[in-house]
Design a protein around this motif. Structure first.
Motif, PDB file in Angstrom:
ATOM      1  N   ARG A 140       0.823  -1.207   0.000  1.00  0.00           N
ATOM      2  CA  ARG A 140       0.000   0.000   0.000  1.00  0.00           C
ATOM      3  C   ARG A 140       0.856   1.256   0.000  1.00  0.00           C
ATOM      4  NH1 ARG A 140      -2.743   0.525   4.488  1.00  0.00           N
ATOM      5  NH2 ARG A 140      -2.002  -1.344   5.496  1.00  0.00           N
ATOM      6  N   LEU A 141       1.935   1.252   0.771  1.00  0.00           N
ATOM      7  CA  LEU A 141       2.818   2.420   0.798  1.00  0.00           C
ATOM      8  C   LEU A 141       3.461   2.648  -0.569  1.00  0.00           C
ATOM      9  CD1 LEU A 141       4.569   2.080   4.259  1.00  0.00           C
ATOM     10  CD2 LEU A 141       2.876   3.766   3.566  1.00  0.00           C
ATOM     11  N   TRP A 142       3.900   1.581  -1.209  1.00  0.00           N
ATOM     12  CA  TRP A 142       4.540   1.715  -2.508  1.00  0.00           C
ATOM     13  C   TRP A 142       3.547   2.250  -3.548  1.00  0.00           C
ATOM     14  CZ3 TRP A 142       8.902   2.674  -4.474  1.00  0.00           C
ATOM     15  CH2 TRP A 142       9.137   2.476  -5.821  1.00  0.00           C
ATOM     16  N   ARG A 143       2.315   1.695  -3.556  1.00  0.00           N
ATOM     17  CA  ARG A 143       1.302   2.188  -4.502  1.00  0.00           C
ATOM     18  C   ARG A 143       0.999   3.657  -4.240  1.00  0.00           C
ATOM     19  NH1 ARG A 143      -1.189  -2.865  -3.535  1.00  0.00           N
ATOM     20  NH2 ARG A 143      -2.597  -1.919  -2.057  1.00  0.00           N
ATOM     21  N   ARG A 144       0.904   4.021  -2.974  1.00  0.00           N
ATOM     22  CA  ARG A 144       0.598   5.406  -2.614  1.00  0.00           C
ATOM     23  C   ARG A 144       1.723   6.335  -3.058  1.00  0.00           C
ATOM     24  NH1 ARG A 144       1.319   8.225   2.568  1.00  0.00           N
ATOM     25  NH2 ARG A 144      -0.013  10.039   2.484  1.00  0.00           N
ATOM     26  N   ARG A 145       2.946   5.954  -2.806  1.00  0.00           N
ATOM     27  CA  ARG A 145       4.090   6.791  -3.192  1.00  0.00           C
ATOM     28  C   ARG A 145       4.154   6.962  -4.700  1.00  0.00           C
ATOM     29  NH1 ARG A 145       6.949   9.057   0.523  1.00  0.00           N
ATOM     30  NH2 ARG A 145       7.386   7.942   2.414  1.00  0.00           N
ATOM     31  N   HIS A 167      11.216   4.300 -11.275  1.00  0.00           N
ATOM     32  CA  HIS A 167      10.223   3.337 -10.814  1.00  0.00           C
ATOM     33  C   HIS A 167      10.827   1.975 -10.523  1.00  0.00           C
ATOM     34  CE1 HIS A 167       6.640   5.739 -11.040  1.00  0.00           C
ATOM     35  NE2 HIS A 167       7.071   6.232 -12.177  1.00  0.00           N
ATOM     36  N   ASP A 168      11.956   1.643 -11.103  1.00  0.00           N
ATOM     37  CA  ASP A 168      12.547   0.340 -10.847  1.00  0.00           C
ATOM     38  C   ASP A 168      13.587   0.366  -9.731  1.00  0.00           C
ATOM     39  OD1 ASP A 168      14.385   1.791 -12.231  1.00  0.00           O
ATOM     40  OD2 ASP A 168      14.873   0.230 -13.677  1.00  0.00           O
ATOM     41  N   LYS A 169      13.824   1.508  -9.129  1.00  0.00           N
ATOM     42  CA  LYS A 169      14.766   1.625  -8.015  1.00  0.00           C
ATOM     43  C   LYS A 169      14.010   1.526  -6.696  1.00  0.00           C
ATOM     44  CE  LYS A 169      18.384   2.877 -10.510  1.00  0.00           C
ATOM     45  NZ  LYS A 169      19.613   2.195 -10.592  1.00  0.00           N
ATOM     46  N   ARG A 170      14.720   1.163  -5.645  1.00  0.00           N
ATOM     47  CA  ARG A 170      14.111   1.091  -4.317  1.00  0.00           C
ATOM     48  C   ARG A 170      13.941   2.486  -3.732  1.00  0.00           C
ATOM     49  NH1 ARG A 170      15.629  -3.704  -0.545  1.00  0.00           N
ATOM     50  NH2 ARG A 170      14.600  -2.219   0.788  1.00  0.00           N
ATOM     51  N   LEU A 171      12.934   2.645  -2.905  1.00  0.00           N
ATOM     52  CA  LEU A 171      12.665   3.891  -2.212  1.00  0.00           C
ATOM     53  C   LEU A 171      13.717   4.089  -1.129  1.00  0.00           C
ATOM     54  CD1 LEU A 171      10.626   6.201  -1.725  1.00  0.00           C
ATOM     55  CD2 LEU A 171       9.502   4.687  -0.124  1.00  0.00           C
TER      56      LEU A 171
END
Length: 188
Positions: A140-145, A167-171
């Motif tokens: 959910r956090l990833w989709r939101r970000r 988009h393919d890198k880690r947050l």
């Protein structure tokens, strides 16, 4: 029912029926609506089915109860804010069937069965449950970000800055102190 004219010119109905009963009817607990929303959301996100499918318990059944029955009760108890399980069960008892139906289940486990379940609960099961909830949280956090930030800098949370490179890198999160912005008047 014919409206009668009042002296001030307005009309109102003179037929009012009030019914009373000596029978006590329990009111829905104040926390039931919040449990309803969260249960529906967890069902929609697939968390409840993930628990049912992926989390295994050595003593998988307690009578006709499954792990998800106990998780449902514990979620409801946590959301309710009641001080004790006894108080929670007392408020829940008249609404046991609709409560369990929120989680796709039929029967509320008895308090003693819940107690035996908690005594038999082992660390691998707790870790498996934690993993399911953590996966949901991260997803959910990833989709939101991705939806809110995309490429750029996130300054939503005071004390944290996040930069998304692609988009393919880690947050990457790193704590940083908030920098107050001061607006000084222009010297004209």
């Amino acid at each position: 029912m014919t409206p009668e004219k009042k002296t001030d010119g307005s009309s109102c109905s003179s037929d009012v029926a009030i019914q009373t009963s000596a029978q006590s009817v329990p009111s829905t607990p104040f926390w039931f609506s919040e449990v309803t929303v969260i249960a529906r959301y967890l069902g929609y996100q697939g968390v409840l089915s993930a628990i049912t499918e992926r989390v295994r318990f050595a003593r998988r059944r307690f009578g006709h109860y499954d792990l998800i029955d106990f998780v449902s009760v514990l979620l409801g108890y946590a959301i309710s804010g009641e001080r004790t399980l006894e108080t929670f069960y007392e408020g829940l008892q008249p609404f046991a069937a609709p409560f369990m139906a929120l989680f796709g289940r039929e029967h509320l486990p008895h308090r003693s069965t819940l107690s035996r379940f908690l005594a038999a609960l082992n660390q691998p099961v707790v870790e498996a449950l934690r993993a399911v909830f953590l996966e949901d949280l991260v997803a959910r956090l990833w989709r939101r970000r991705r939806k809110l930030v995309g490429y750029g800098i996130d300054r939503e949370t005071i004390g944290w800055c996040s930069t998304l490179m692609a988009h393919d890198k880690r947050l990457a999160n790193a704590p940083c102190p908030p920098h107050p912005i001061s607006h000084q008047p222009n010297a004209d």
